[in-house]
Write an enzyme that holds these catalytic residues in place. Structure first.
Site, mmCIF file in Angstrom:
data_model
loop_
_atom_site.group_PDB
_atom_site.id
_atom_site.type_symbol
_atom_site.label_atom_id
_atom_site.label_comp_id
_atom_site.label_asym_id
_atom_site.label_seq_id
_atom_site.Cartn_x
_atom_site.Cartn_y
_atom_site.Cartn_z
ATOM 1 C CB THR A 1 -0.905 0.025 1.243
ATOM 2 O OG1 THR A 1 -0.112 -0.300 2.381
ATOM 3 C CG2 THR A 1 -2.014 -0.967 1.120
ATOM 4 C CG ASP A 2 0.029 3.999 -2.614
ATOM 5 O OD1 ASP A 2 0.991 3.437 -3.123
ATOM 6 O OD2 ASP A 2 -1.093 4.053 -3.149
ATOM 7 C CB SER B 1 -0.429 9.458 3.607
ATOM 8 O OG SER B 1 -0.816 9.611 2.271
ATOM 9 N NE ARG B 2 4.810 3.937 2.032
ATOM 10 C CZ ARG B 2 4.838 2.631 1.999
ATOM 11 N NH1 ARG B 2 5.128 2.024 0.879
ATOM 12 N NH2 ARG B 2 4.563 1.922 3.061
ATOM 13 C CB VAL B 3 -0.149 10.027 -1.983
ATOM 14 C CG1 VAL B 3 -0.626 11.138 -2.877
ATOM 15 C CG2 VAL B 3 -0.110 8.725 -2.743
#
Lengths: 180, 527
Positions: free
Chosen positions: B363-364, B389-391
């Site tokens: 997951t991101d 949250s990688r975004v």
């Protein structure tokens, strides 16, 4: 996981040996008989599959049951299965063998079920049609099944043509249920 | 049925009969060799494809999973009781699929698309979507840049989720994982009312029927069912239905995604799905690996989650997307998205078990929920320190990015000092200020269940927190302050909220916020 590879290998070995010794037809009919035996007589399967009965007893049982009616090669093969404790693979091996035999000799087995007994002439005609279509020899097995109500069901290897009244009624019913 | 005209009935029947064709042709069949534990081994069916649906004599359907040299392994989608050795099995020439359409909204269905809510058949046009489908390739994707508002302050401020992202919700039992997902679904009502709905799909895997019923009721009561579909496979369903349920949900999500709309899917939960996949795999005699899961359990989850995507906004590019089912080819539009919120349940906080590590890496980002936070009254019990949250900020509106920018660091500093402050009582003023601000921020981030907050209100109250405008307010009155502050803005300074919701935060806005905060905080200080 390795279910199928075991039965395929045994069947392959038996087939090539029978081919070398020129006893293919005999072994084929032996195995076909054994397969019908397992399908029709549940006790046979119970005894062969049972882990409680020793392989010596199983061998005696098979010898008494089949006696001299089977080919020597079939007999040796059954003994081999018993010594390797693979006797419960017998039906699968028989099926694989029969399949390769039919493939080699170009025989299609046709199973014909009908609601009423069919005329021999009709059966022959059907056989001719199928043999023309597949360009192969045909072996027709007839069966009467009153549950079909009318029409017939024909199975050529794993291809099935269902022209029975019972199925038509069933589809009709499904169609209406779906529409509702 | 009272006023029905008999002529009408026969007219309908006649029409149906006319359409009823009976084509006589060869079908491919096989014979059942062995059946039990939800698995059947079938002899014959020599041309059957992997993942194809087959039908047994008794009408029960199955999906082909194993193709072996001389037999086929089929998982049953129904009870194995009615299937006997020697039964005939028919090919259907259909890869496992589900019929999807707008009619699914507001409905509860099972894995194969049959309604289970007793509201009759699914209405409207339906399109056949395959359960297993390759995810869109890179060319057809777009970087995530639109926020998916969850309505939860802690998430929208510090762990923002974008449309098309995959954000894992992970935690022990009873830490509020499902609550976060349900709140997020409820918060999409705002967009539904605005006419830009985010369609929601809630997939319940291996849960109690009563739990699913109560979730459906909650969504109904909060007006969220109008844009939501629930896919359920309860603990009583066969394992095959359980592990295919997320794929059915993804197929529904893809329908919205590929027709240019936004969708959100919640998989609750993937650990149970992995367990049912393990069950089926072991019964099919596939070799077990770590924790007895089959070797492809990583691929099971990665291919599922890869289907979450933000599709290129150009229609021409989107139309060329790979593996679009023929049924929706003419409807394909760009700019759609599918956001996935998978849920994983850990045992006693152990995130290094097999399935949690797998899904974390796929997951991101992840939202960690912890039971000690939950029990000390911090709800949602998000551990902000290790949630990411990688975004990130790209998926936040400008005003939120500006206000929440320092929040995560502030809170990290607060937690560090808090641990220290437990040793002694002599603290300098600067430390005290950090501690006070941190504690107040924690209070702000607390939020009740089923009460999502709109983003402009989140920004307004978080502004007070990060600027230290509440330093005079006692800790136990922060919630009252928040309520009063928001209602004052709502009634007297609507323009501020409107501007914040657009993402604009300028000097006049901040001046108003500061003035209102000062006025209200003075009242609390006096008491």
């Amino acid at each position: 996981m390795n279910n199928s590879s075991i039965s395929v290998r045994y069947a392959k070995a038996l087939f090539s040996l029978a081919n070398e010794k020129n006893v293919l037809n005999e072994v084929y009919s032996d195995l076909e008989n054994l397969l019908t035996l397992t399908n029709t007589l549940p006790q046979f399967k119970v005894i062969v599959d049972s882990p409680v009965i020793s392989s010596n007893d199983k061998q005696r049982f098979l010898k008494e049951l089949l006696g001299k009616s089977v080919n020597d090669l079939t007999h040796n093969f059954l003994t081999l299965l018993l010594t390797n404790s693979r006797e419960n693979y017998l039906p699968m091996i028989a099926r694989n063998f029969i399949e390769s035999y039919r493939e080699k000799s170009g025989i299609k087995s046709v199973q014909l079920s009908s609601a009423i007994e069919l005329d021999e002439k009709v059966v022959k005609q059907i056989g001719e049609v199928i043999s023309k279509k597949y360009n192969a020899k045909v072996n027709v097995l007839c069966e009467v099944d009153s549950k079909l109500i009318g029409g017939f069901v024909m199975q050529v290897d794993d291809q099935l043509m269902d022209a029975s009244v019972a199925t038509r009624l069933k589809t009709l019913r499904q169609e209406f249920v779906k529409a509702k | 049925m009272a006023g029905i005209n008999p002529a009408e009935v026969s007219e309908i029947l006649k029409k149906q009969l006319e359409g009823f064709k009976y084509a006589l042709e060869f079908e491919e069949v096989g014979t059942v060799l062995q059946v039990g534990d939800g698995i059947a081994r079938v002899y014959g069916l020599s041309n059957v494809q992997s993942n194809e649906m087959v039908e047994f004599d008794s009408g029960i359907k199955g999906i082909v999973l194993n193709l072996e040299e001389d037999n086929v392994g089929v998982v049953l989608l129904g009870s194995s009781e009615k299937i006997k050795e020697g039964d005939r099995v028919k090919r259907t020439n259909r890869i496992a699929s589900i019929n999807v359409g707008e009619g699914l909204l507001g409905r509860v269905i099972n894995t194969i698309g049959e309604p289970v809510d007793g509201k009759g058949p699914i209405s409207g046009e339906l399109f056949e979507m395959p359960l297993e489908r390759k995810a869109p390739g890179v060319i057809y994707r777009q970087p995530v840049d639109i926020p998916l508002q969850t309505g939860i302050k802690a998430i929208d401020a510090m762990i923002p989720i974008g449309r098309g992202q995959r954000e894992l919700i992970i935690g022990d039992r009873q830490t509020g994982k499902t609550a976060i997902a349900i709140d997020t679904i409820i918060n999409q009502k705002e967009f539904y009312e605005k006419g830009e709905p985010v369609y929601c799909i809630y997939v319940a895997i291996g849960q109690k029927g009563s739990t699913v019923a109560s979730i459906a009721k909650t969504l109904e009561e909060n007006g969220a069912m109008a844009y939501t579909t629930i896919v359920m496979s309860t603990a009583a369903d066969p394992a095959a239905l359980q592990f295919y349920a997320p794929f059915a949900g993804a197929a529904i999500g893809e329908f919205f995604r590929d027709t240019g709309r936004a969708a959100l899917i919640v998989y609750d939960d993937l650990s149970k799905q992995a367990v049912s996949y393990r069950e089926v795999s072991l019964l099919l005699r596939r070799p077990p690996g770590r924790e007895a899961y089959p070797g492809d359990v990583f691929y099971l989850h990665s291919r599922l989650l890869e289907r979450a995507a933000y599709i290129n906004i150009t229609d021409d590019v989107a139309k060329q997307m790979n593996d679009v089912p023929a049924s929706i080819k003419h409807l394909v539009k760009g700019g759609g998205s599918l956001t996935a919120l998978p849920i994983i349940e850990t045992q006693d906080g152990d995130v290094s078990a097999y399935i949690p590590t797998n899904v974390i890496s796929i997951t991101d980002g992840q939202i960690f929920l912890e039971s000690h936070l939950f029990n000390s009254g911090i709800r949602p019990a998000i551990n902000v320190g290790i949630s990411v949250s990688r975004v990130g900020g790209k998926a936040q509106i400008k005003a939120m990015k500006k206000v929440a920018g320092t929040l995560k660091l502030d809170q990290a500093e607060y937690r560090e000092l808090e641990a220290f402050s437990k040793f002694g009582s002599d603290l300098d003023a600067a430390t005290k200020a950090v501690l006070g601000k941190g504690a107040r921020n924690v209070e702000i981030l607390k939020q009740g269940q089923f009460s999502p907050v709109r983003v402009e209100k989140q920004i307004a109250i978080l502004y007070c927190g990060t600027k230290g405008l509440m330093s005079e307010v006692p800790l136990d009155r922060i919630k009252d302050f928040e309520t009063e502050f928001i209602s004052t803005l709502d009634s007297k300074h609507k323009e501020v909220l409107v501007s914040l919701s657009k993402g604009d935060i300028n000097d006049t806005v901040t001046a108003t916020l500061e003035a209102v905060a000062k006025e209200i905080s003075a009242r609390y200080n006096f008491q």
